[in-house]
Design a protein around this motif. Sequence first.
Motif, mmCIF file in Angstrom:
data_model
loop_
_atom_site.group_PDB
_atom_site.id
_atom_site.type_symbol
_atom_site.label_atom_id
_atom_site.label_comp_id
_atom_site.label_asym_id
_atom_site.label_seq_id
_atom_site.Cartn_x
_atom_site.Cartn_y
_atom_site.Cartn_z
ATOM 1 N N ALA A 473 14.224 -0.186 3.902
ATOM 2 C CA ALA A 473 15.368 -0.684 4.675
ATOM 3 C C ALA A 473 15.187 -2.180 4.870
ATOM 4 O O ALA A 473 14.114 -2.731 4.620
ATOM 5 N N LEU A 474 16.238 -2.846 5.301
ATOM 6 C CA LEU A 474 16.171 -4.293 5.520
ATOM 7 C C LEU A 474 15.714 -4.580 6.947
ATOM 8 O O LEU A 474 16.441 -5.131 7.777
ATOM 9 N N GLN A 475 14.491 -4.195 7.224
ATOM 10 C CA GLN A 475 13.924 -4.400 8.556
ATOM 11 C C GLN A 475 12.416 -4.498 8.438
ATOM 12 O O GLN A 475 11.854 -4.339 7.359
ATOM 13 N N GLY A 476 11.763 -4.783 9.560
ATOM 14 C CA GLY A 476 10.312 -4.871 9.551
ATOM 15 C C GLY A 476 9.817 -6.296 9.710
ATOM 16 O O GLY A 476 10.592 -7.243 9.704
ATOM 17 N N PRO A 477 8.502 -6.464 9.845
ATOM 18 C CA PRO A 477 7.913 -7.798 10.008
ATOM 19 C C PRO A 477 7.965 -8.603 8.719
ATOM 20 O O PRO A 477 8.566 -8.184 7.724
ATOM 21 N N ASP A 478 7.323 -9.751 8.723
ATOM 22 C CA ASP A 478 7.341 -10.646 7.568
ATOM 23 C C ASP A 478 6.902 -9.916 6.296
ATOM 24 O O ASP A 478 5.897 -9.194 6.292
ATOM 25 N N VAL A 479 7.649 -10.119 5.223
ATOM 26 C CA VAL A 479 7.373 -9.451 3.948
ATOM 27 C C VAL A 479 5.956 -9.740 3.459
ATOM 28 O O VAL A 479 5.264 -8.850 2.945
ATOM 29 N N PHE A 480 5.505 -10.965 3.599
ATOM 30 C CA PHE A 480 4.185 -11.331 3.081
ATOM 31 C C PHE A 480 3.068 -10.672 3.882
ATOM 32 O O PHE A 480 2.003 -10.362 3.346
ATOM 33 N N ASP A 481 3.312 -10.432 5.168
ATOM 34 C CA ASP A 481 2.343 -9.670 5.962
ATOM 35 C C ASP A 481 2.265 -8.230 5.461
ATOM 36 O O ASP A 481 1.179 -7.641 5.389
ATOM 37 N N ILE A 482 3.410 -7.669 5.132
ATOM 38 C CA ILE A 482 3.431 -6.280 4.635
ATOM 39 C C ILE A 482 2.677 -6.187 3.312
ATOM 40 O O ILE A 482 1.852 -5.284 3.114
ATOM 41 N N ILE A 483 2.957 -7.124 2.384
ATOM 42 C CA ILE A 483 2.292 -7.116 1.077
ATOM 43 C C ILE A 483 0.777 -7.209 1.249
ATOM 44 O O ILE A 483 0.008 -6.462 0.635
ATOM 45 N N TYR A 484 0.367 -8.115 2.099
ATOM 46 C CA TYR A 484 -1.079 -8.296 2.328
ATOM 47 C C TYR A 484 -1.698 -7.012 2.891
ATOM 48 O O TYR A 484 -2.779 -6.582 2.474
ATOM 49 N N MET A 485 -1.010 -6.382 3.837
ATOM 50 C CA MET A 485 -1.562 -5.204 4.510
ATOM 51 C C MET A 485 -1.671 -4.001 3.577
ATOM 52 O O MET A 485 -2.684 -3.308 3.565
ATOM 53 N N ILE A 486 -0.632 -3.741 2.788
ATOM 54 C CA ILE A 486 -0.684 -2.525 1.956
ATOM 55 C C ILE A 486 -1.453 -2.764 0.649
ATOM 56 O O ILE A 486 -1.851 -1.797 -0.017
ATOM 57 N N GLY A 487 -1.659 -4.028 0.296
ATOM 58 C CA GLY A 487 -2.484 -4.352 -0.874
ATOM 59 C C GLY A 487 -1.695 -4.495 -2.163
ATOM 60 O O GLY A 487 -0.530 -4.095 -2.274
ATOM 61 N N LYS A 488 -2.369 -5.072 -3.160
ATOM 62 C CA LYS A 488 -1.711 -5.389 -4.439
ATOM 63 C C LYS A 488 -1.228 -4.140 -5.166
ATOM 64 O O LYS A 488 -0.063 -4.059 -5.596
ATOM 65 N N ALA A 489 -2.085 -3.154 -5.318
ATOM 66 C CA ALA A 489 -1.730 -1.968 -6.100
ATOM 67 C C ALA A 489 -0.535 -1.234 -5.502
ATOM 68 O O ALA A 489 0.395 -0.834 -6.218
ATOM 69 N N GLU A 490 -0.558 -1.051 -4.190
ATOM 70 C CA GLU A 490 0.529 -0.318 -3.527
ATOM 71 C C GLU A 490 1.825 -1.126 -3.583
ATOM 72 O O GLU A 490 2.908 -0.556 -3.749
ATOM 73 N N THR A 491 1.714 -2.447 -3.444
ATOM 74 C CA THR A 491 2.908 -3.305 -3.515
ATOM 75 C C THR A 491 3.568 -3.170 -4.879
ATOM 76 O O THR A 491 4.790 -2.976 -4.983
ATOM 77 N N ILE A 492 2.774 -3.279 -5.918
ATOM 78 C CA ILE A 492 3.308 -3.179 -7.289
ATOM 79 C C ILE A 492 3.919 -1.798 -7.511
ATOM 80 O O ILE A 492 5.004 -1.658 -8.109
ATOM 81 N N LYS A 493 3.244 -0.777 -7.033
ATOM 82 C CA LYS A 493 3.743 0.594 -7.193
ATOM 83 C C LYS A 493 5.125 0.742 -6.562
ATOM 84 O O LYS A 493 6.033 1.367 -7.144
#
Length: 502
Positions: A473-493
């Motif tokens: 959805a179009l909500q949540g904290p900063d996108v770059f914080d989310i990417i960092y938290m879930i990690g590279k592999a999960e982000t790409i997935k």
Amino acid sequence: MSKNVRVRFAPSPTGPLHIGGVRTALFNYLFAKKHNGTFVLRIEDTDQNRYVEGAEQYIIDALNWCNIPFDEGPNKNEKFGPYRQSERKDLYKDYAEQLIASGNAYYAFDTAESLDAHRKDHEANGKTFIYNWHNRLKLSNSLSLSQEEVKAKLDNGDDYVIRFKSPQDQTLHLKDIIRGDIKIDTNILDDKVLFKSDGMPTYHLANIVDDHLMEISHVIRGEEWLPSLALHMQLYTAFGWDAPEFAHLPLILKPTGKGKLSKRDGDKLGFPVFPLEYTSPNGDVSKGYKEEGYFADAVINFLSFLGWNPGTEQEIFSLEELIAAFDLSRVNKAGARFDPDKTKWFNHHYMQEQNNDELAEAFKNNHDELKDIDVNYIAMVVNLVKERATFVNDFWDLSSFFFVAPESFDEKASKKAFKDETKELMTTLVSIISNIEEFEVETLQKEIKGWITGNEIGFGKVMMPLRLALVGALQGPDVFDIIYMIGKAETIKRIEKVISVL
């Protein structure tokens, strides 16, 4: 103040403690601490027919949770004990008989049936029956009967009550700290029962005797007791005792502002009216502020504003600040409207001040999905989302995507975010993220924003589908914080899942 301040909170153990009672306890506590005084808890359980098992412990637990514990009371610093009126009942008859001896009270032998007949007779003639100087000599009592008749009834064990003898043709001048000077015509007062046929005192007698013996300096209680002030002051005079100072607090009103706040209002509008959850003897469960996710500091802060005004624009007060600022002269006469939204506003503020590690533990304990996840990671997530949270229970809806990938994408948002060029842009983005070695927020920001601006791509064309991929959805904290938290592999997935549906 010249004399030692001693105040008391004196609830009846007839059920859970309503927040109106908590507000009364709070104002007593604040006043006591402001003046280096003593806050006393007294359990007024003279009405044994309404006594509820466990209610006394509920009251104590509620005060402790609110961080306003009593200084003296049942099983604690019992300087003037006992503190349960049922354990003091042998005291009261002696005081009632003192009033008879001084001519300020009398025995009344009227049956319930005879009093009911008198009421109906008065109603039939358009009058209101009041047991006082108007008719006491027409009724069955020690003022209308001879001494021999009275002695015979007492010796015979006839049921009786002891009534206060209200004076005739007098004007009482009463003083209340909040309401100022009050005048009462004694001709309208009835002769209240002080001692009942079951051997127990009424509230009026026990209350006065206990306040005197416990050296209470100030009686701070709810507005509903204001009509009793005339009798109570007369009792002090009759005993020849110095009276405490009185302050009657305004009612807490329904959210509409009309009528006293009740449990029914909370049930109807979905907010608690009790500090702790309560299960009645018949199994009914009532919501509690604690269990609903409110912080004790927030509850105390919003209750302090129900009838009191600091005289400034400040709304957030610690308990220590409330003690320093509290003054009975700034308590209002008018009722205070309860605002459920304002209570949430206070809780939201206190949420921001909570320790992330403690919030993470509470969050983890509430969700099985988090049982295998490192609490330190959960604390980092909490730090990112708590600005938008009012309760710990809000965390899952605000942060579930940090723990599990979204199963679908918001339909309305998808129409807005997914365009003809989205698939190609997301494919390039996967390549960029894959090549970032230093996987930190700052680096992610620099690389991805650099690619967008360098190629003169509109930010929304990348950031909206990226957020949808990560969150659903179009909500949540900063996108770059989310990417960092879930990690590279999960982000790409997650981005590749978007690509697959385009």
